[in-house]
Design a protein around this motif. Structure first.
Motif, PDB file in Angstrom:
ATOM      1  N   ARG A  50       0.826  -1.213   0.000  1.00 11.92           N
ATOM      2  CA  ARG A  50       0.000   0.000   0.000  1.00 11.92           C
ATOM      3  C   ARG A  50       0.861   1.264   0.000  1.00 11.92           C
ATOM      4  NH1 ARG A  50      -5.337  -1.459   1.651  1.00 11.92           N
ATOM      5  NH2 ARG A  50      -5.678  -3.505   0.731  1.00 11.92           N
ATOM      6  N   GLN A  51       1.914   1.243  -0.814  1.00 11.96           N
ATOM      7  CA  GLN A  51       2.780   2.403  -0.964  1.00 11.96           C
ATOM      8  C   GLN A  51       2.835   2.784  -2.442  1.00 11.96           C
ATOM      9  OE1 GLN A  51       6.627   1.474   0.684  1.00 11.96           O
ATOM     10  NE2 GLN A  51       5.831   1.080   2.736  1.00 11.96           N
ATOM     11  N   ALA A  52       2.486   4.010  -2.764  1.00 15.05           N
ATOM     12  CA  ALA A  52       2.601   4.479  -4.145  1.00 15.05           C
ATOM     13  C   ALA A  52       4.073   4.769  -4.437  1.00 15.05           C
ATOM     14  CB  ALA A  52       1.766   5.729  -4.355  1.00 15.05           C
ATOM     15  N   PRO A  53       4.682   4.107  -5.424  1.00 20.46           N
ATOM     16  CA  PRO A  53       6.099   4.331  -5.694  1.00 20.46           C
ATOM     17  C   PRO A  53       6.362   5.718  -6.261  1.00 20.46           C
ATOM     18  CG  PRO A  53       5.133   2.955  -7.398  1.00 20.46           C
ATOM     19  CD  PRO A  53       4.080   3.116  -6.338  1.00 20.46           C
ATOM     20  N   SER A  54       7.550   6.248  -5.992  1.00 22.23           N
ATOM     21  CA  SER A  54       7.942   7.542  -6.537  1.00 22.23           C
ATOM     22  C   SER A  54       8.138   7.444  -8.043  1.00 22.23           C
ATOM     23  CB  SER A  54       9.245   8.013  -5.886  1.00 22.23           C
ATOM     24  OG  SER A  54       9.748   9.151  -6.564  1.00 22.23           O
ATOM     25  N   LEU A  55       7.734   8.496  -8.746  1.00 25.80           N
ATOM     26  CA  LEU A  55       7.948   8.571 -10.191  1.00 25.80           C
ATOM     27  C   LEU A  55       9.026   9.581 -10.550  1.00 25.80           C
ATOM     28  CD1 LEU A  55       4.255   8.405 -11.495  1.00 25.80           C
ATOM     29  CD2 LEU A  55       5.841   6.537 -10.955  1.00 25.80           C
ATOM     30  N   ASP A  56       9.748  10.073  -9.567  1.00 31.04           N
ATOM     31  CA  ASP A  56      10.861  10.972  -9.839  1.00 31.04           C
ATOM     32  C   ASP A  56      11.991  10.192 -10.505  1.00 31.04           C
ATOM     33  OD1 ASP A  56       9.542  13.141  -8.790  1.00 31.04           O
ATOM     34  OD2 ASP A  56      10.424  12.920  -6.795  1.00 31.04           O
ATOM     35  N   PRO A  57      12.596  10.729 -11.571  1.00 27.09           N
ATOM     36  CA  PRO A  57      13.635  10.001 -12.295  1.00 27.09           C
ATOM     37  C   PRO A  57      14.777   9.508 -11.411  1.00 27.09           C
ATOM     38  CG  PRO A  57      12.919  11.869 -13.588  1.00 27.09           C
ATOM     39  CD  PRO A  57      12.227  11.992 -12.263  1.00 27.09           C
ATOM     40  N   ALA A  58      15.202  10.299 -10.431  1.00 22.27           N
ATOM     41  CA  ALA A  58      16.295   9.866  -9.564  1.00 22.27           C
ATOM     42  C   ALA A  58      15.904   8.621  -8.777  1.00 22.27           C
ATOM     43  CB  ALA A  58      16.702  10.986  -8.612  1.00 22.27           C
ATOM     44  N   ASP A  59      14.661   8.564  -8.306  1.00 22.98           N
ATOM     45  CA  ASP A  59      14.199   7.403  -7.556  1.00 22.98           C
ATOM     46  C   ASP A  59      14.021   6.187  -8.463  1.00 22.98           C
ATOM     47  OD1 ASP A  59      14.159   8.851  -5.169  1.00 22.98           O
ATOM     48  OD2 ASP A  59      12.107   9.539  -5.513  1.00 22.98           O
ATOM     49  N   LEU A  60      13.591   6.420  -9.686  1.00 18.80           N
ATOM     50  CA  LEU A  60      13.462   5.321 -10.639  1.00 18.80           C
ATOM     51  C   LEU A  60      14.826   4.759 -11.007  1.00 18.80           C
ATOM     52  CD1 LEU A  60      10.705   6.790 -12.997  1.00 18.80           C
ATOM     53  CD2 LEU A  60      10.428   5.081 -11.187  1.00 18.80           C
ATOM     54  N   MET A  61      15.816   5.618 -11.146  1.00 18.82           N
ATOM     55  CA  MET A  61      17.181   5.152 -11.395  1.00 18.82           C
ATOM     56  C   MET A  61      17.671   4.295 -10.228  1.00 18.82           C
ATOM     57  SD  MET A  61      18.484   6.129 -14.369  1.00 18.82           S
ATOM     58  CE  MET A  61      20.253   5.979 -14.039  1.00 18.82           C
ATOM     59  N   ALA A  62      17.412   4.747  -9.009  1.00 20.61           N
ATOM     60  CA  ALA A  62      17.880   4.010  -7.828  1.00 20.61           C
ATOM     61  C   ALA A  62      17.182   2.663  -7.714  1.00 20.61           C
ATOM     62  CB  ALA A  62      17.629   4.847  -6.573  1.00 20.61           C
ATOM     63  N   LYS A  63      15.919   2.606  -8.019  1.00 22.50           N
ATOM     64  CA  LYS A  63      15.150   1.378  -7.829  1.00 22.50           C
ATOM     65  C   LYS A  63      15.299   0.397  -8.989  1.00 22.50           C
ATOM     66  CE  LYS A  63      10.395  -0.246  -7.119  1.00 22.50           C
ATOM     67  NZ  LYS A  63       8.965   0.133  -7.119  1.00 22.50           N
ATOM     68  N   LEU A  64      14.993   0.846 -10.216  1.00 24.28           N
ATOM     69  CA  LEU A  64      14.950  -0.063 -11.360  1.00 24.28           C
ATOM     70  C   LEU A  64      16.303  -0.275 -12.022  1.00 24.28           C
ATOM     71  CD1 LEU A  64      11.898   1.002 -11.069  1.00 24.28           C
ATOM     72  CD2 LEU A  64      11.673   0.356 -13.476  1.00 24.28           C
ATOM     73  N   VAL A  65      17.146   0.744 -11.983  1.00 25.16           N
ATOM     74  CA  VAL A  65      18.416   0.665 -12.715  1.00 25.16           C
ATOM     75  C   VAL A  65      19.568   0.225 -11.816  1.00 25.16           C
ATOM     76  CG1 VAL A  65      20.079   1.970 -14.102  1.00 25.16           C
ATOM     77  CG2 VAL A  65      17.622   2.382 -14.377  1.00 25.16           C
ATOM     78  N   ARG A  66      19.700   0.854 -10.653  1.00 27.43           N
ATOM     79  CA  ARG A  66      20.812   0.524  -9.758  1.00 27.43           C
ATOM     80  C   ARG A  66      20.441  -0.537  -8.724  1.00 27.43           C
ATOM     81  NH1 ARG A  66      21.521   6.333 -10.356  1.00 27.43           N
ATOM     82  NH2 ARG A  66      23.496   6.752 -11.440  1.00 27.43           N
ATOM     83  N   GLY A  67      19.154  -0.740  -8.488  1.00 30.82           N
ATOM     84  CA  GLY A  67      18.712  -1.712  -7.497  1.00 30.82           C
ATOM     85  C   GLY A  67      18.189  -2.978  -8.144  1.00 30.82           C
ATOM     86  N   ARG A  68      17.997  -4.013  -7.349  1.00 32.66           N
ATOM     87  CA  ARG A  68      17.432  -5.276  -7.845  1.00 32.66           C
ATOM     88  C   ARG A  68      15.912  -5.245  -7.669  1.00 32.66           C
ATOM     89  NH1 ARG A  68      19.845  -9.967  -8.739  1.00 32.66           N
ATOM     90  NH2 ARG A  68      18.231 -11.112  -7.581  1.00 32.66           N
TER      91      ARG A  68
END
Length: 277
Positions: A50-68
């Motif tokens: 029940r958490q809406a994920p951030s759509l800020d590019p920096a957060d997307l880079m951290a989650k989808l690109v740099r994170g598993r």
């Protein structure tokens, strides 16, 4: 801070394994689209908590690109839009009604993000979508042309027009169902442009509402050249490139976490319960 500062094209392209040209042309659009889908999984773990994920590019880079981790449509297509703009494409954000299994188009709310990408020098734009988490989704972008079958990476799609009371044409994306030898509508959209604040609102609803399908059960998929793997609740479905489908039930939490790690490349948040039903 601008999206271009928060988004790192070099890091993104390394993550998806793209070593081709960096030009705003149709070949690059198709190649980066397919590479993104095969590298970055679709998942709803934030919404399941029940958490809406951030759509800020920096957060997307951290989650989808740099994170598993992966993400759902707003995350994937926001990230992909950043990449396309960095490569020189003009991109319009679209919102669609998912109509799989619906009685009518109007019965579904507009909750899905898709993209319209313009290739310099080409008369028609392309429908691009790296975030439709379903078997049979687009693997390559397709030209915005009605009533013409398109084959991309082995999947068949077409766009048709549907009756619509509004001033803009209604487009419907259909996928060819190999088992039924028929066409199935996936989603419907107009070419009205939407902006980030519009998606902030719908992202909050889809990520937090008890009525959202993504807050009720785990939903994870990944795509490779030879298979599509989907974990939907306790059901694990593998669809091979030749159309062969195998299904089985996941036995428990330990197996669900192992599958995420080994088959989907996802590390779930510590202590998270995946099988809620």
């Amino acid at each position: 801070m601008s999206d271009s500062v928060q988004f790192d094209l070099d890091v993104y392209l390394r993550r998806i394994g793209w070593e081709g040209e960096r030009r705003a042309d149709a070949a690059t659009l198709r190649g980066v689209h397919l590479a993104h889908l095969r590298a970055l999984p679709f998942e709803n773990l934030d919404a399941l908590r029940r958490q809406a994920p951030s759509l800020d590019p920096a957060d997307l880079m951290a989650k989808l690109v740099r994170g598993r981790r992966g993400g759902y449509c707003y995350e994937h297509n926001t990230l992909f839009a950043c990449a396309l703009r960095a490569l020189g494409f003009r991109v319009t954000l679209l919102v669609a009604r998912v109509v799989v299994g619906a009685d009518s188009i109007a019965s579904r709310p507009r909750t899905h993000m898709a993209l319209l990408a313009e290739v310099p020098g080409e008369a028609r734009p392309y429908l691009a979508d790296v975030g439709f988490g379903a078997i049979g989704s687009l693997l390559e972008p397709m030209p915005l042309v009605a009533d013409t079958e398109f084959t991309g990476a082995g999947r068949r799609h077409r766009l048709v027009h549907a009756p619509h009371d509004g001033p803009l044409e209604m487009w419907v994306l259909e996928a060819h169902d190999r088992a039924k030898e028929d066409w199935t509508a996936q989603y419907a959209f107009t070419l009205e442009p939407f902006e980030k604040p519009d998606f902030d609102v719908v992202n909050w609803y889809v990520g937090t509402s008890p009525r959202s399908p993504f807050t009720r059960r785990v939903y994870v998929q990944n795509v490779s050249a030879d298979r599509h793997l989907l974990l939907d609740g306790r059901l694990l479905t593998e669809t091979r490139a030749d159309g062969t489908v195998t299904e089985r039930e996941v036995t428990g939490e330990a197996e669900a976490h192992r599958l995420l790690e080994e088959e989907f490349g996802i590390t779930a948040p510590e202590g998270m319960t995946l099988l809620t039903d």
